[in-house]
Design an enzyme around this catalytic site. Sequence first.
Site, short mmCIF file in Angstrom:
data_model
loop_
_atom_site.label_atom_id
_atom_site.label_comp_id
_atom_site.label_asym_id
_atom_site.label_seq_id
_atom_site.Cartn_x
_atom_site.Cartn_y
_atom_site.Cartn_z
N ARG A 147 -8.75 51.10 -58.62
CA ARG A 147 -9.78 50.14 -58.24
C ARG A 147 -11.10 50.88 -58.39
O ARG A 147 -11.17 52.10 -58.19
CB ARG A 147 -9.61 49.73 -56.78
N ARG A 198 -14.50 44.94 -54.07
CA ARG A 198 -15.55 44.94 -53.04
C ARG A 198 -16.97 44.94 -53.62
O ARG A 198 -17.84 45.70 -53.15
CB ARG A 198 -15.38 46.14 -52.12
N ASP A 213 -2.65 48.22 -41.62
CA ASP A 213 -3.88 48.77 -42.17
C ASP A 213 -5.16 48.69 -41.34
O ASP A 213 -5.23 48.06 -40.30
CB ASP A 213 -4.11 48.19 -43.56
N ASP A 217 6.48 66.86 -10.92
CA ASP A 217 5.99 66.37 -12.21
C ASP A 217 6.15 67.35 -13.35
O ASP A 217 6.06 66.97 -14.51
CB ASP A 217 4.50 66.01 -12.12
N VAL A 256 -0.30 54.36 -58.27
CA VAL A 256 -0.37 54.37 -59.73
C VAL A 256 0.38 55.58 -60.27
O VAL A 256 1.12 55.49 -61.26
CB VAL A 256 -1.85 54.35 -60.19
N ALA A 257 0.24 56.72 -59.59
CA ALA A 257 0.91 57.94 -60.03
C ALA A 257 2.43 57.71 -60.09
O ALA A 257 3.11 58.11 -61.05
CB ALA A 257 0.60 59.08 -59.07
N LYS A 287 -11.95 57.12 -55.42
CA LYS A 287 -11.03 57.41 -56.52
C LYS A 287 -11.59 58.46 -57.49
O LYS A 287 -10.90 58.89 -58.40
CB LYS A 287 -10.69 56.13 -57.29
N ASP A 312 6.79 68.11 -4.38
CA ASP A 312 5.84 68.96 -5.11
C ASP A 312 4.43 68.44 -4.80
O ASP A 312 4.26 67.28 -4.41
CB ASP A 312 6.15 68.86 -6.62
N GLU A 338 3.97 54.77 -60.25
CA GLU A 338 4.32 53.73 -61.21
C GLU A 338 4.37 54.29 -62.64
O GLU A 338 5.26 53.95 -63.42
CB GLU A 338 3.30 52.58 -61.14
C1 GDG Z 1 -4.29 51.50 -50.72
C2 GDG Z 1 -4.63 52.98 -50.50
C3 GDG Z 1 -2.24 53.53 -50.94
C4 GDG Z 1 -4.15 48.43 -60.34
N1 GDG Z 1 -4.81 47.88 -61.36
C5 GDG Z 1 -4.13 46.78 -61.73
C6 GDG Z 1 -3.02 46.68 -60.91
N2 GDG Z 1 -3.06 47.70 -60.05
C7 GDG Z 1 -2.08 47.96 -58.99
C8 GDG Z 1 -1.32 49.23 -59.24
C9 GDG Z 1 -0.94 49.66 -57.85
C10 GDG Z 1 -2.07 49.11 -56.99
O1 GDG Z 1 -2.76 48.16 -57.75
C11 GDG Z 1 -3.06 50.20 -56.58
O2 GDG Z 1 -2.48 50.96 -55.56
P1 GDG Z 1 -3.02 52.39 -55.12
O3 GDG Z 1 -2.04 53.00 -54.20
O4 GDG Z 1 -3.21 53.23 -56.33
O5 GDG Z 1 -4.46 52.17 -54.44
P2 GDG Z 1 -5.19 51.17 -53.36
O6 GDG Z 1 -5.36 49.81 -53.93
O7 GDG Z 1 -6.46 51.86 -53.03
O8 GDG Z 1 -4.26 51.07 -52.09
C12 GDG Z 1 -3.68 53.83 -51.32
C13 GDG Z 1 -1.96 52.04 -50.99
O9 GDG Z 1 -2.93 51.32 -50.21
C14 GDG Z 1 -0.57 51.70 -50.45
O10 GDG Z 1 -0.41 52.11 -49.13
O11 GDG Z 1 -1.39 54.16 -51.88
O12 GDG Z 1 -3.95 55.19 -51.09
O13 GDG Z 1 -5.97 53.25 -50.88
O14 GDG Z 1 0.25 49.08 -57.44
O15 GDG Z 1 -0.23 48.93 -60.06
N3 GDG Z 1 -2.11 45.69 -61.04
C15 GDG Z 1 -2.33 44.77 -62.03
N4 GDG Z 1 -3.42 44.83 -62.82
C16 GDG Z 1 -4.33 45.79 -62.73
O16 GDG Z 1 -5.31 45.81 -63.46
N5 GDG Z 1 -1.44 43.79 -62.20
#
Ligand code: GDG
Length: 736
Positions: A283, A321, A142, A689, A387-388, A288, A508, A390
């Site tokens: 977050r 943050r 990252d 080359d 999240v999408a 977002k 060459d 999950e």
């Molecule tokens: C970065 C990139 C990329 C959220 N709220 C709660 C909670 N979560 C968990 C979700 C999910 C994770 O946090 C959020 O992941 P995202 O992918 O949606 O977003 P970022 O945190 O911005 O992550 C992103 C990712 O890295 C991976 O490469 O997809 O684009 O920005 O897993 O489930 N978990 C719990 N409580 C909450 O209130 N326990």
Amino acid sequence: MSKTIIISNRLPVQLQISNGGITAVPSVGGLATGMKSVHSSGDSLWIGWSGLTDEEIPDELSGKIDEALAKHGSSKVRLTADEVDGFYYGFSNRTIWPLFHYFLEYSEFELDSWNTYKAVNQKFADAILEKAGDEDTIWVHDYQLMLVPQMVREKRPNISIGFFLHIPFPSFEIFRTMPWREEVLRGLLGSDLIGFHIYDYERHFLSSVRRLLGLDVSFNDIYLDNRVIKVDSFPMGIDYKKFRGAAEEHEKRTPDEVSELQKRLNSHKVSDPDNKFLLSIDRLDYSKGIAKRLNAFEYFLNKYPQYKEKVRLIILAVPSRSNVPQYQLLKREIDELVGRINGEFSTVSWTPIWYFYRSMPFDNLIDLYTSSDIAWLTPLRDGMNLVAKEYIATRTDKTGVLILSEMAGSANEMNESLLINPNNFEQIADAINEAINMPIEEQQAKNEQLQKRLERYNVEKWANDFMTSLKEQRDREAANVSARITEDRLATIVQEYSKAKKRLLFLDYDGTLAGFHNDPQKAGPDEELYELLDTLHNQEGTELFLISGRDKDTFTKWFLPKGYNMIVEHGVWISRKGEPFKLLENVKNDWMEKIRPVLESFVDRTPGSFIEEKNYSLAWHYRKTDPDFGNLRATELSTVLTSLIGTDDLSVLNGNKVMEVKSSNVNKGRASMRMLGEADYNFVFAIGDDWTDEFMFQELPDSTVTVKVGRQKTSAKYFVEDTKKVRTLLKAFIKS
Ligand code: GDG
């Protein structure tokens, strides 16, 4: 035994201080679970910041922290509060994060925080160097650690390094605004493999590498000095089993096992079964698009008033943050928007928005996923968006509709969902309407496809694919490197050279004996080169040929007085021992009248390109053009020329930033073979080359020592990295 070292800003465990003791608890994040298969204890180590600053760690606890982390295969990098401020809250989250998410106006370019970023990256690199052996594999994660790969490479040139970027890589136009753009690219290029979520980010990165560093890129390979770096996309998946399993467990709960949150959700469902829950979880981050989503929700309620009291938006915004001013402002904006919309639309029995500003336990997250009819995720930019994925994984009966922003990386793989542009309120309102009314069978058919894909390409597969690709890249490099002219190999070649009575050398010129210049006329020979060629030319038993695509007038000026043998224009002309050039091949040039206007039209439309006119060929040079644009035009020109020259016995040569049209029966292979036939040589050598030299490499007999300058694909037996190494090689011939 070799091990894998994973490096990320944060460790996969959280520290808990209680009663003067320390425990480390595994965190539930996607990255931590995804890496489980890679981070199996014993042969793997995870290095990162513990989350506590030096000031927060009492001296007597430091050792205990190390012990607690070691139990989880982890090791900490120590950071002071100032370092966290400059590196994390500063450069990472006030410069890179906004810039890479296209929020140019939020990006701060502060020299101090850049310097802290560099210093902290060096700390991470040092922590790796301290623990890593040459055989180990390093995987850096990252945007916080983009300089680490090169910092490690400098000290350990042979170690295997992969890098994965979890956020988008922006277009060149955005990336170029950063003052330290070259350093960041060079930092990343210390890797052997660089991974992105989707092809678009990969494409932007390659474009920046070409334009800002001027490096050669072929497909997804970058050529840098003596290394080839592979760039590829690996869309990150989720721990499908975990989310699926949790949802199934939820269904089995007895009424008294059900959470308070679930009870509340259930009571609303019971009192109004037609009521729909829309869910958004992110977050609290401007990328977002939460504020826009709220505005869009208001728009929807006004456009489709029949859904008042029928839909409820559940917003879970996880604090993030909060030290960064933009995040504080955003928090205020969202609070106000929620207040205003609820104030405007609420009735005695209905509040349109339920707003949670907190982090929820995993179990509650599953409650929300499984209870919501629609997941509505509208990031303005998002690297992937897990999240999408999950949400879909938890839908055990396959019902549920996902409305997803096309600006999220996950949209690429989830096109069964309703994809929307987060700025298009009209489209969003219609999508919510469509989602509410989507027949169950349609929902199930879509989710079936989505679930299949998520189950197959899960996070473990993602991690394994990346590691496999890194290993393949290393193996490929090792195989290629075996063709490098090492000292040992050079000694053998030189021995063969000195043993031979009659030697024939084809050298060459551009890119081999001399480097490139934007103006070809300025790439003339230097004193050292003259001396080298003089000595070889006068050596007993050596027949030296300069063999080039250049025009005869230039070579006459540069070399005729020296008396070297020369073949120019790829084999049209020959000059021996200082005699004027004579035709080596009978070729026509009446086609030039037809082709010249075509090339001229390309010069007009491609700033920086120009035509070089030789007696029997026409060359279109594009070294000085913007690299991406130049390549695009070259492809276009190649198509145009191929269709034009069909019947004319002409061919198009695609050289190093030059495209040349010439008679098909002329090439360096044919010319060199004619020279070879003139005597009985017992050592034949050819070096070049570019693509036009490949004719020699292919046509000369197998016993020839063929050498490519550079790392591009070749039929030559060996390679050297650059023109400097070519001279070292020729000097070794002289000394033999
Ligand atoms: C970065 C990139 C990329 C959220 N709220 C709660 C909670 N979560 C968990 C979700 C999910 C994770 O946090 C959020 O992941 P995202 O992918 O949606 O977003 P970022 O945190 O911005 O992550 C992103 C990712 O890295 C991976 O490469 O997809 O684009 O920005 O897993 O489930 N978990 C719990 N409580 C909450 O209130 N326990």
